[in-house]
Design an enzyme around this catalytic site. Structure first.
Site, mmCIF file in Angstrom:
data_model
loop_
_atom_site.group_PDB
_atom_site.id
_atom_site.type_symbol
_atom_site.label_atom_id
_atom_site.label_comp_id
_atom_site.label_asym_id
_atom_site.label_seq_id
_atom_site.Cartn_x
_atom_site.Cartn_y
_atom_site.Cartn_z
ATOM 1 N N ARG A 1 35.681 46.137 38.979
ATOM 2 C CA ARG A 1 34.916 45.461 39.781
ATOM 3 C C ARG A 1 35.440 45.803 41.388
ATOM 4 O O ARG A 1 34.274 45.678 42.266
ATOM 5 C CB ARG A 1 35.425 43.877 39.705
ATOM 6 C CG ARG A 1 34.951 43.334 38.407
ATOM 7 C CD ARG A 1 35.312 41.693 38.518
ATOM 8 N NE ARG A 1 34.803 41.277 39.769
ATOM 9 C CZ ARG A 1 35.598 40.312 40.577
ATOM 10 N NH1 ARG A 1 36.791 39.827 40.003
ATOM 11 N NH2 ARG A 1 35.227 40.049 41.730
ATOM 12 N N ARG B 1 38.291 27.327 42.309
ATOM 13 C CA ARG B 1 37.502 27.932 43.471
ATOM 14 C C ARG B 1 36.053 27.125 43.477
ATOM 15 O O ARG B 1 35.044 27.545 43.078
ATOM 16 C CB ARG B 1 37.081 29.511 43.014
ATOM 17 C CG ARG B 1 38.508 30.405 42.918
ATOM 18 C CD ARG B 1 38.144 31.607 42.810
ATOM 19 N NE ARG B 1 37.818 32.492 43.798
ATOM 20 C CZ ARG B 1 37.345 33.497 44.016
ATOM 21 N NH1 ARG B 1 37.656 34.205 42.906
ATOM 22 N NH2 ARG B 1 36.941 34.231 45.163
ATOM 23 N N LYS C 1 34.210 46.233 49.157
ATOM 24 C CA LYS C 1 33.421 45.304 48.221
ATOM 25 C C LYS C 1 33.171 44.208 48.814
ATOM 26 O O LYS C 1 31.867 43.910 48.755
ATOM 27 C CB LYS C 1 34.448 45.101 47.071
ATOM 28 C CG LYS C 1 33.781 44.153 46.086
ATOM 29 C CD LYS C 1 34.631 43.766 44.865
ATOM 30 C CE LYS C 1 35.850 42.671 45.066
ATOM 31 N NZ LYS C 1 35.690 41.266 44.960
ATOM 32 N N ASN C 2 34.019 43.490 49.258
ATOM 33 C CA ASN C 2 33.486 42.039 49.760
ATOM 34 C C ASN C 2 32.825 41.824 50.989
ATOM 35 O O ASN C 2 32.339 40.686 51.327
ATOM 36 C CB ASN C 2 35.130 41.248 50.102
ATOM 37 C CG ASN C 2 35.866 40.997 48.786
ATOM 38 O OD1 ASN C 2 35.244 41.038 47.438
ATOM 39 N ND2 ASN C 2 37.109 40.642 48.847
ATOM 40 N N CYS D 1 37.369 30.690 37.934
ATOM 41 C CA CYS D 1 37.654 31.893 37.543
ATOM 42 C C CYS D 1 39.369 31.935 36.928
ATOM 43 O O CYS D 1 40.030 30.992 37.416
ATOM 44 C CB CYS D 1 37.275 32.986 38.325
ATOM 45 S SG CYS D 1 38.374 33.509 39.514
ATOM 46 N N ASP E 1 44.613 38.963 48.498
ATOM 47 C CA ASP E 1 44.036 40.189 47.734
ATOM 48 C C ASP E 1 45.222 41.378 47.678
ATOM 49 O O ASP E 1 44.736 42.377 46.875
ATOM 50 C CB ASP E 1 42.741 40.643 48.007
ATOM 51 C CG ASP E 1 41.597 39.609 47.944
ATOM 52 O OD1 ASP E 1 41.960 38.542 47.115
ATOM 53 O OD2 ASP E 1 40.528 39.818 48.422
HETATM 54 C C1 LIG Z 1 33.916 38.526 47.406
HETATM 55 C C2 LIG Z 1 34.813 37.986 48.392
HETATM 56 O O1 LIG Z 1 34.643 38.145 49.487
HETATM 57 N N1 LIG Z 1 36.088 37.447 47.884
HETATM 58 C C3 LIG Z 1 37.108 37.087 48.673
HETATM 59 C C4 LIG Z 1 36.743 35.731 49.289
HETATM 60 O O2 LIG Z 1 36.656 34.775 48.187
HETATM 61 P P1 LIG Z 1 35.960 33.240 48.271
HETATM 62 O O3 LIG Z 1 35.234 33.413 49.850
HETATM 63 O O4 LIG Z 1 35.817 32.777 47.222
HETATM 64 O O5 LIG Z 1 37.508 32.803 48.813
HETATM 65 P P2 LIG Z 1 37.496 31.523 49.928
HETATM 66 O O6 LIG Z 1 38.117 31.812 51.326
HETATM 67 O O7 LIG Z 1 36.358 30.671 50.043
HETATM 68 O O8 LIG Z 1 38.606 30.669 49.123
HETATM 69 C C5 LIG Z 1 39.707 30.205 50.008
HETATM 70 C C6 LIG Z 1 40.257 28.675 49.367
HETATM 71 O O9 LIG Z 1 39.446 27.829 49.680
HETATM 72 C C7 LIG Z 1 38.866 27.027 48.272
HETATM 73 N N2 LIG Z 1 37.543 26.832 48.737
HETATM 74 C C8 LIG Z 1 36.569 27.647 48.894
HETATM 75 C C9 LIG Z 1 35.365 27.227 48.981
HETATM 76 C C10 LIG Z 1 35.112 25.795 48.859
HETATM 77 O O10 LIG Z 1 33.854 25.512 48.690
HETATM 78 N N3 LIG Z 1 35.786 25.209 48.389
HETATM 79 C C11 LIG Z 1 37.232 25.395 48.405
HETATM 80 O O11 LIG Z 1 37.992 24.688 48.169
HETATM 81 C C12 LIG Z 1 39.193 28.000 47.158
HETATM 82 O O12 LIG Z 1 39.215 27.665 46.157
HETATM 83 C C13 LIG Z 1 40.360 28.790 47.886
HETATM 84 O O13 LIG Z 1 41.587 27.990 47.507
HETATM 85 O O14 LIG Z 1 38.151 35.555 50.012
HETATM 86 C C14 LIG Z 1 39.303 35.265 49.033
HETATM 87 C C15 LIG Z 1 40.308 34.826 50.138
HETATM 88 O O15 LIG Z 1 40.481 35.863 51.312
HETATM 89 C C16 LIG Z 1 39.612 36.700 48.635
HETATM 90 O O16 LIG Z 1 40.851 36.642 47.785
HETATM 91 C C17 LIG Z 1 38.475 37.172 47.867
HETATM 92 O O17 LIG Z 1 38.612 38.422 47.486
HETATM 93 C C1 LIG Z 2 39.428 37.606 44.115
HETATM 94 C C2 LIG Z 2 38.495 38.711 44.689
HETATM 95 O O1 LIG Z 2 37.244 38.942 44.432
HETATM 96 P P1 LIG Z 2 36.163 37.633 44.022
HETATM 97 O O2 LIG Z 2 36.230 36.722 45.200
HETATM 98 O O3 LIG Z 2 34.904 38.421 43.913
HETATM 99 O O4 LIG Z 2 36.630 37.192 42.605
HETATM 100 C C3 LIG Z 2 39.285 39.863 45.161
HETATM 101 O O5 LIG Z 2 38.458 41.039 45.324
HETATM 102 O O6 LIG Z 2 40.429 40.056 45.017
#
Ligand SMILES: CC(=O)N[C@H]1[C@@H](OP(=O)(O)OP(=O)(O)OC[C@H]2O[C@@H](n3ccc(=O)[nH]c3=O)[C@H](O)[C@@H]2O)O[C@H](CO)[C@@H](O)[C@@H]1O
Ligand SMILES: C=C(OP(=O)(O)O)C(=O)O
Length: 422
Positions: free
Chosen positions: A400, A123, A22-23, A118, A308
């Site tokens: 999802r 996030r 998915k990711n 969320c 995850d």
């Molecule tokens: C669709 C997808 O691929 N989702 C994955 C992606 O989410 P996602 O890409 O949203 O997660 P991130 O790696 O960006 O988040 C890591 C941390 O960084 C923080 N952060 C992130 C971006 C930003 O601009 N500012 C900030 O502060 C977030 O709040 C979080 O605490 O990676 C996460 C961490 O492995 C996984 O749990 C999710 O399943």
């Molecule tokens: C947190 C997850 O997905 P998303 O970043 O799409 O919310 C997940 O795949 O566990």
């Protein structure tokens, strides 16, 4: 709303095919916006998040068709009609922000609704924006939208992420492929999904080095072309199903699984008393000698233990021999499964980012509420090991990220069914 009913009924045996990630798919799909030639993804998972991304791309004027029951997604962005991603779609799925980098890089402007927080945490997307600013983007936040401009196009730049972010690395990586000059991303995410995205972008003609390490260097090119790319195996779906025989005994082979996708997780399984054997087919998982030992876990960016899989591992620890601590270091509110597991008889104490789990002899089935994607599946895993019936409500979260969960688990002998609600 549908529910899933699970009745604990002993050891599992057989094979479970693991889908494409998915990711990975959620970042590969927006990559189509970088080119006017078609991008085709094979081994795509059949999930509601993928349908949401298809709808988002469709709302921009991209042509998206699914073939072979959804396993192939053929996309073309040759006649895009809009560079604006509306709140109505973006609010359904945070990964929608991943259209920002590609739209800006190809068209020099984009408007994308901010996704908002969320259940698992606030996030923010500040790092996505800062990385794009380092490439010359001019950004303005108004009425809940990011208004982005890059008159004359993006320019290569260096950006060091203050914390590792998967999504921000993906957005910046995609944008940099069409920026003028060289972009260097430091402290970049190293997840297999990043490597998969870089591999696909290279197939489209991008010049990228260093993906899979914390420094990625991208030499911008004039244009990208079409490609066909197979989506990497879903390591989170893989880890989830590996926990099924760990929790209820038996032996299950997860087809397509590889240890390198989940090294840290496999080490924790080994320490807990679960054997994982890599064969040409995938990963075969069984308990070593019947007992599961308590093991401490701390979530980290790849190659560490994935956030995850924290909820699902907690389900295993609920009936382990001894006390374990699970430390959540990525998201500030990712223990919502704990109160539901407690309803099933688990002994869990949550303090800030640490959950202490004392193993109990047996969980007991109960009606429980799914609060997010991985929490939902942790309750199903717990239900497989529990005495009696567990009814998991609000399974739309599950849809999802898990295709045909009830079919995959039934095929290895689990007693699980979906009940359609009104
Ligand atoms: C669709 C997808 O691929 N989702 C994955 C992606 O989410 P996602 O890409 O949203 O997660 P991130 O790696 O960006 O988040 C890591 C941390 O960084 C923080 N952060 C992130 C971006 C930003 O601009 N500012 C900030 O502060 C977030 O709040 C979080 O605490 O990676 C996460 C961490 O492995 C996984 O749990 C999710 O399943
Ligand atoms: C947190 C997850 O997905 P998303 O970043 O799409 O919310 C997940 O795949 O566990």
């Amino acid at each position: 709303m549908d529910s899933i009913i699970v009745t604990g009924n002993g050891p599992l045996s057989g094979t479970i095919p693991i889908a494409g990630a998915k990711n990975a798919c959620l970042t590969l799909m927006p990559a189509t916006l970088l080119s006017d030639e078609p991008l085709t993804l094979t081994n795509a998972p059949r999930l509601s998040d993928i349908r949401t991304m298809s709808a988002l791309l469709g709302s921009l004027g991209a042509e998206v068709s699914t073939l072979q029951g959804g396993q192939v997604i053929a996309m073309s962005s040759h006649a895009l009609t809009s560079q604006r991603a509306e709140y109505d779609i973006v609010r359904k799925m945070r990964a929608s922000i991943l259209v920002l980098g590609p739209l800006l890089a190809r068209f020099g402007h984009a408007e994308v609704s901010l996704p908002g927080g969320c259940a698992i945490g606030a996030r923010p997307v500040d790092l996505h924006l800062k990385a794009l600013e380092a490439m010359g983007a001019q950004l303005d936040l108004r009425e809940g939208y990011v208004h982005a401009k890059a008159p004359g196009g993006l320019k290569g730049g260096t950006y060091e992420f203050p914390i590792v972010s998967v999504g921000a690395t993906e957005n910046a990586l995609m944008a940099a492929t069409l920026a003028k000059g060289t972009t260097v991303l430091k402290n970049a995410a190293r997840e297999p999904e990043i490597v998969d995205l870089a591999t696909c972008l290279r197939r489209m003609g991008a010049q990228i080095e260093g993906d899979g390490t914390s420094t990625i260097t991208i030499e911008g090119v004039e244009r990208l072309h079409g490609a066909t790319h197979p989506v990497v195996t879903d390591r989170i779906e893989l880890g989830t199903y590996m926990l099924a025989p760990a929790i209820c005994g038996g032996e299950v082979t997860c087809l397509g699984g590889r240890i390198d996708l989940l090294q840290a997780f496999c080490e924790k399984l080994d320490a807990a008393g679960v054997s994982v054997t890599e064969t040409g087919q995938g990963l075969t998982v069984a308990r070593k000698n019947g007992d599961i030992r308590a093991v401490d876990v701390a979530t980290e960016p790849f190659p560490g233990f994935p956030t995850d899989l924290q909820a699902q591992f907690m389900a295993l620890m609920c009936t382990a021999d001894g006390t374990s601590t699970l430390e959540e270091n990525i998201f500030e509110n990712r223990f919502m499964h704990a109160p539901e597991l407690i309803r099933m008889g688990a002994d869990i104490d949550v303090h800030g980012g640490v959950a202490t789990v004392k193993g109990v002899a047996r969980l007991k089935g109960a009606p429980v509420m799914a609060t997010d994607l991985r929490a939902s599946v942790s309750l199903i895993l717990a239900g497989l090991a529990a005495e009696g019936e567990t009814i998991v409500n609000r399974v739309y979260h599950l849809d999802r990220g898990y295709e045909h969960v009830e079919d995959k688990l039934s095929a290895v002998g689990a007693k699980i069914e979906r009940v359609s609600g009104q």
